[in-house]
Every structure is written in structure tokens, then in C-alpha cells.
Motif scaffolding. Structure first.
Motif, PDB file in Angstrom:
ATOM      1  N   THR A   6       0.828  -1.202   0.000  1.00 44.62           N
ATOM      2  CA  THR A   6       0.000   0.000   0.000  1.00 44.62           C
ATOM      3  C   THR A   6       0.868   1.259   0.000  1.00 44.62           C
ATOM      4  N   LEU A   7       1.864   1.290   0.874  1.00 47.53           N
ATOM      5  CA  LEU A   7       2.714   2.470   1.002  1.00 47.53           C
ATOM      6  C   LEU A   7       3.508   2.755  -0.262  1.00 47.53           C
ATOM      7  N   THR A   8       3.860   1.713  -1.004  1.00 48.00           N
ATOM      8  CA  THR A   8       4.658   1.892  -2.224  1.00 48.00           C
ATOM      9  C   THR A   8       3.794   1.962  -3.478  1.00 48.00           C
ATOM     10  N   GLY A   9       2.467   1.966  -3.306  1.00 46.27           N
ATOM     11  CA  GLY A   9       1.573   2.093  -4.454  1.00 46.27           C
ATOM     12  C   GLY A   9       1.497   0.865  -5.321  1.00 46.27           C
ATOM     13  N   ARG A  10       1.888  -0.302  -4.794  1.00 45.78           N
ATOM     14  CA  ARG A  10       1.904  -1.524  -5.591  1.00 45.78           C
ATOM     15  C   ARG A  10       0.682  -2.386  -5.349  1.00 45.78           C
ATOM     16  N   ARG A  11      -0.221  -1.939  -4.472  1.00 45.50           N
ATOM     17  CA  ARG A  11      -1.403  -2.739  -4.141  1.00 45.50           C
ATOM     18  C   ARG A  11      -2.614  -2.212  -4.895  1.00 45.50           C
ATOM     19  N   ARG A  12      -2.639  -2.448  -6.204  1.00 41.11           N
ATOM     20  CA  ARG A  12      -3.743  -1.945  -7.003  1.00 41.11           C
ATOM     21  C   ARG A  12      -4.583  -3.058  -7.615  1.00 41.11           C
ATOM     22  N   ASN A  13      -3.941  -4.123  -8.059  1.00 41.61           N
ATOM     23  CA  ASN A  13      -4.674  -5.166  -8.782  1.00 41.61           C
ATOM     24  C   ASN A  13      -4.603  -6.515  -8.086  1.00 41.61           C
ATOM     25  N   LEU A  14      -4.616  -6.472  -6.740  1.00 39.80           N
ATOM     26  CA  LEU A  14      -4.409  -7.702  -5.996  1.00 39.80           C
ATOM     27  C   LEU A  14      -5.702  -8.377  -5.565  1.00 39.80           C
ATOM     28  N   LYS A  15      -6.836  -7.760  -5.809  1.00 41.46           N
ATOM     29  CA  LYS A  15      -8.086  -8.364  -5.352  1.00 41.46           C
ATOM     30  C   LYS A  15      -8.434  -9.583  -6.195  1.00 41.46           C
ATOM     31  N   HIS A  16      -8.860 -10.619  -5.509  1.00 43.74           N
ATOM     32  CA  HIS A  16      -9.244 -11.828  -6.207  1.00 43.74           C
ATOM     33  C   HIS A  16     -10.432 -12.440  -5.485  1.00 43.74           C
ATOM     34  N   LEU A  17     -10.975 -13.469  -6.073  1.00 46.43           N
ATOM     35  CA  LEU A  17     -12.149 -14.138  -5.516  1.00 46.43           C
ATOM     36  C   LEU A  17     -11.841 -14.672  -4.122  1.00 46.43           C
ATOM     37  N   LEU A  18     -12.745 -14.372  -3.176  1.00 48.02           N
ATOM     38  CA  LEU A  18     -12.595 -14.862  -1.809  1.00 48.02           C
ATOM     39  C   LEU A  18     -13.794 -15.715  -1.434  1.00 48.02           C
ATOM     40  N   LYS A  19     -13.526 -16.827  -0.723  1.00 46.26           N
ATOM     41  CA  LYS A  19     -14.591 -17.694  -0.227  1.00 46.26           C
ATOM     42  C   LYS A  19     -14.352 -17.953   1.251  1.00 46.26           C
ATOM     43  N   VAL A  20     -15.368 -17.647   2.065  1.00 47.06           N
ATOM     44  CA  VAL A  20     -15.257 -17.806   3.514  1.00 47.06           C
ATOM     45  C   VAL A  20     -16.547 -18.420   4.050  1.00 47.06           C
ATOM     46  N   ASP A  21     -16.517 -19.697   4.417  1.00 45.93           N
ATOM     47  CA  ASP A  21     -17.653 -20.371   5.047  1.00 45.93           C
ATOM     48  C   ASP A  21     -18.974 -20.102   4.316  1.00 45.93           C
ATOM     49  N   GLY A  22     -19.017 -20.362   3.038  1.00 46.89           N
ATOM     50  CA  GLY A  22     -20.245 -20.171   2.264  1.00 46.89           C
ATOM     51  C   GLY A  22     -20.433 -18.772   1.738  1.00 46.89           C
ATOM     52  N   LEU A  23     -19.597 -17.828   2.212  1.00 42.92           N
ATOM     53  CA  LEU A  23     -19.633 -16.450   1.709  1.00 42.92           C
ATOM     54  C   LEU A  23     -18.661 -16.344   0.548  1.00 42.92           C
ATOM     55  N   MET A  24     -19.106 -15.770  -0.565  1.00 40.04           N
ATOM     56  CA  MET A  24     -18.247 -15.619  -1.733  1.00 40.04           C
ATOM     57  C   MET A  24     -18.268 -14.158  -2.175  1.00 40.04           C
ATOM     58  N   LEU A  25     -17.068 -13.610  -2.404  1.00 42.36           N
ATOM     59  CA  LEU A  25     -16.928 -12.234  -2.876  1.00 42.36           C
ATOM     60  C   LEU A  25     -16.157 -12.234  -4.185  1.00 42.36           C
ATOM     61  N   ASP A  26     -16.760 -11.715  -5.221  1.00 45.91           N
ATOM     62  CA  ASP A  26     -16.140 -11.648  -6.541  1.00 45.91           C
ATOM     63  C   ASP A  26     -15.916 -10.176  -6.889  1.00 45.91           C
ATOM     64  N   PRO A  27     -14.688  -9.646  -6.715  1.00 40.82           N
ATOM     65  CA  PRO A  27     -14.440  -8.224  -6.954  1.00 40.82           C
ATOM     66  C   PRO A  27     -14.590  -7.801  -8.410  1.00 40.82           C
ATOM     67  N   SER A  28     -14.420  -8.730  -9.345  1.00 38.19           N
ATOM     68  CA  SER A  28     -14.542  -8.368 -10.754  1.00 38.19           C
ATOM     69  C   SER A  28     -15.961  -7.944 -11.100  1.00 38.19           C
ATOM     70  N   ARG A  29     -16.959  -8.519 -10.376  1.00 43.89           N
ATOM     71  CA  ARG A  29     -18.375  -8.155 -10.597  1.00 43.89           C
ATOM     72  C   ARG A  29     -18.992  -7.477  -9.381  1.00 43.89           C
ATOM     73  N   ARG A  30     -18.171  -7.295  -8.331  1.00 42.83           N
ATOM     74  CA  ARG A  30     -18.650  -6.756  -7.059  1.00 42.83           C
ATOM     75  C   ARG A  30     -19.883  -7.536  -6.603  1.00 42.83           C
ATOM     76  N   LEU A  31     -19.736  -8.857  -6.674  1.00 45.07           N
ATOM     77  CA  LEU A  31     -20.833  -9.777  -6.361  1.00 45.07           C
ATOM     78  C   LEU A  31     -20.571 -10.445  -5.018  1.00 45.07           C
ATOM     79  N   VAL A  32     -21.627 -10.506  -4.176  1.00 46.07           N
ATOM     80  CA  VAL A  32     -21.539 -11.173  -2.884  1.00 46.07           C
ATOM     81  C   VAL A  32     -22.662 -12.198  -2.789  1.00 46.07           C
ATOM     82  N   THR A  33     -22.315 -13.430  -2.434  1.00 48.27           N
ATOM     83  CA  THR A  33     -23.332 -14.455  -2.194  1.00 48.27           C
ATOM     84  C   THR A  33     -22.971 -15.190  -0.907  1.00 48.27           C
ATOM     85  N   ARG A  34     -24.019 -15.726  -0.253  1.00 49.88           N
ATOM     86  CA  ARG A  34     -23.782 -16.648   0.866  1.00 49.88           C
ATOM     87  C   ARG A  34     -24.716 -17.831   0.693  1.00 49.88           C
TER      88      ARG A  34
END
Length: 239
Positions: free
Chosen positions: A125-153
Motif C-alpha cells: 500500500t505504502l509503495t503504491g503496488r497494491r492496485r490489482n491484488l483483489k481476487h475471488l474470496l470464499k469464507v464459510d459459504g460467503l463468496m466475494l467476486d471483486p470483478s463483478r462486485r458480487l456477494v453471495t452466501r
């Protein structure tokens, strides 16, 4: 696509498989693709080919490492290359040697993986290199898709505002780590609110109603006097 980072491992260092797996998992969670190197010339070639967002240097004697000359050279050419050094050297001596040589952060092994992850994210973050690091996350039935800003559980779509998604993603990406209100404001809103603002608490209430209400396993938990943490129930799957 994952961003590239280089993990330089000094050939003389003894490493346990558990330690290597734990470090690799941190970078996988963040969304960084690893290129490994154990030789300075190989490091030079790797940097020229992948333009990494980060270099993790696992070193024996920090101050005498030949790789510092390579890092200095590519920085002189304009490349922004943050360097995290890990070593078994004592924290005082090792840290001083790392910073004087051109490193940006230092940790003594064995690593605390939670702190290690936070330091890596902060460095990016401090060096400005944290721009394209978001990826699909799955946590106990919760799913976050940053490419579509989609959330499902459990397969059910949950409507989120732009800022609600950003806050939820931040908590999910840092699951298991207590996130203070101040840090949330800095990372999610991008600037400091007045100290007595309750905007984080308001957004957390909204998110809880959407993702936790009606579910046995509550994901977002309050840490009194500090902030919030997303905790994953034991045995749950995450990715």
C-alpha cells in the motif's frame, strides 16, 4: 491475473516445509504469484522478466547479500521495488543492516504469519503496488467476486453498496486479524475521518444484517474497544 512477486531464498538457509507452506499461503491469500530464486544472477534475470510488485528476501547475513546491488540498479532505472527481508539474525542488528542496505521492512524468523501478512499488505500500500491484488474470496459459504462486485452466501446473492463491498472484502481478506476502526477508515475510505466518527460501526451493522442474519455461523465479530474481525468457524473452508 495475479501480480508477480519474487521470493529469494538464500541457498544456505535451512527451512522447514511448514514455514515455506505458511509463507506461500500468505502470498496466495493476498493474490501474488510467486517466482522463486536462490541465485543472484537468477534474481537479476527474474526481475528483468516479471517486473515484480515485491521482493521477499530470505537471507543469512543481511548486510553482505549480493542482491542489494541488483536492487539498487533496477531502482536507479526507475523501478519501484519494495523489499521485505526475513532472517534469523537478531532483530536489532538484522533490521539495521536491512534498512541501511535498501530494505523496506524486516522480520526475524520464525514468523508470526498474521503480522507478516499485515506488513506485506502495508508495504504494498505504502509503495503504491497494491492496485490489482483483489481476487475471488470464499469464507464459510460467503463468496466475494471483486470483478463483478458480487456477494453471495450459500448461493444467495446479497445486494451491497460500493462501500459495503469494500469493507466486507477488507475484513474477508484479513480474516482472523483484528482490524481497528482507524485502520479500516484508512484502508477502505482512503483518508482519516474525525476520531469520534461512527461511520465504520454504521456500515458494519448494515453488513451484518445482510450476511449474518439468519445464519448459525456469524462471521463478523466485535472486538470491544478496538474494532472488528472476521472469524471463520473451525472446520470451515476458505480460499
Amino acid at each position: 491475473m495475479s501480480e508477480q512477486m519474487i521470493w529469494y531464498m538464500f541457498a544456505g538457509n535451512g527451512r522447514g516445509e511448514e514455514e515455506l507452506d505458511a509463507i506461500a499461503k500468505v502470498f496466495n491469500d493476498i493474490g501474488l504469484q510467486i517466482t522463486k530464486s536462490e541465485d543472484p544472477e537468477d534474481l537479476r534475470l527474474s526481475i528483468s522478466e516479471v517486473e515484480p510488485v515485491l521482493l521477499l528476501a530470505d537471507l543469512g547475513e543481511v548486510g553482505t547479500w549480493e542482491g542489494w546491488k541488483i536492487i539498487s540498479a533496477v531502482r536507479d532505472e526507475g523501478m519501484i521495488l519494495p523489499v521485505m527481508v526475513i532472517s534469523e539474525e537478531l532483530s536489532g542488528n538484522g533490521a539495521v543492516a536491512a534498512f541501511l542496505a535498501g530494505g523496506n521492512d524486516f522480520m526475524t524468523k520464525p514468523l508470526h504469519t498474521g503480522e507478516f501478512k499485515c506488513r506485506i499488505l502495508n508495504l504494498l500500500t505504502l509503495t503504491g503496488r497494491r492496485r490489482n491484488l483483489k481476487h475471488l474470496l470464499k469464507v464459510d459459504g460467503l463468496m466475494l467476486d471483486p470483478s463483478r462486485r458480487l456477494v453471495t452466501r450459500e448461493g444467495i446473492e446479497l445486494k451491497m453498496t460500493h462501500k459495503e463491498f469494500d469493507l466486507l472484502y477488507y475484513l474477508a481478506a484479513n480474516r482472523g486479524i483484528i482490524c481497528s476502526r482507524e485502520e479500516i477508515l484508512k484502508q477502505v475510505w482512503g483518508y482519516q475521518f474525525h476520531a469520534d466518527t461512527n461511520v465504520v460501526d454504521v456500515y458494519i451493522r448494515h453488513i451484518r444484517l445482510k450476511i449474518d442474519k439468519g445464519y448459525r455461523n456469524k462471521l463478523i465479530h466485535t472486538v470491544r474497544g478496538t474494532g472488528y474481525v472476521m472469524r471463520v468457524p473451525e472446520g470451515s473452508t476458505t480460499s
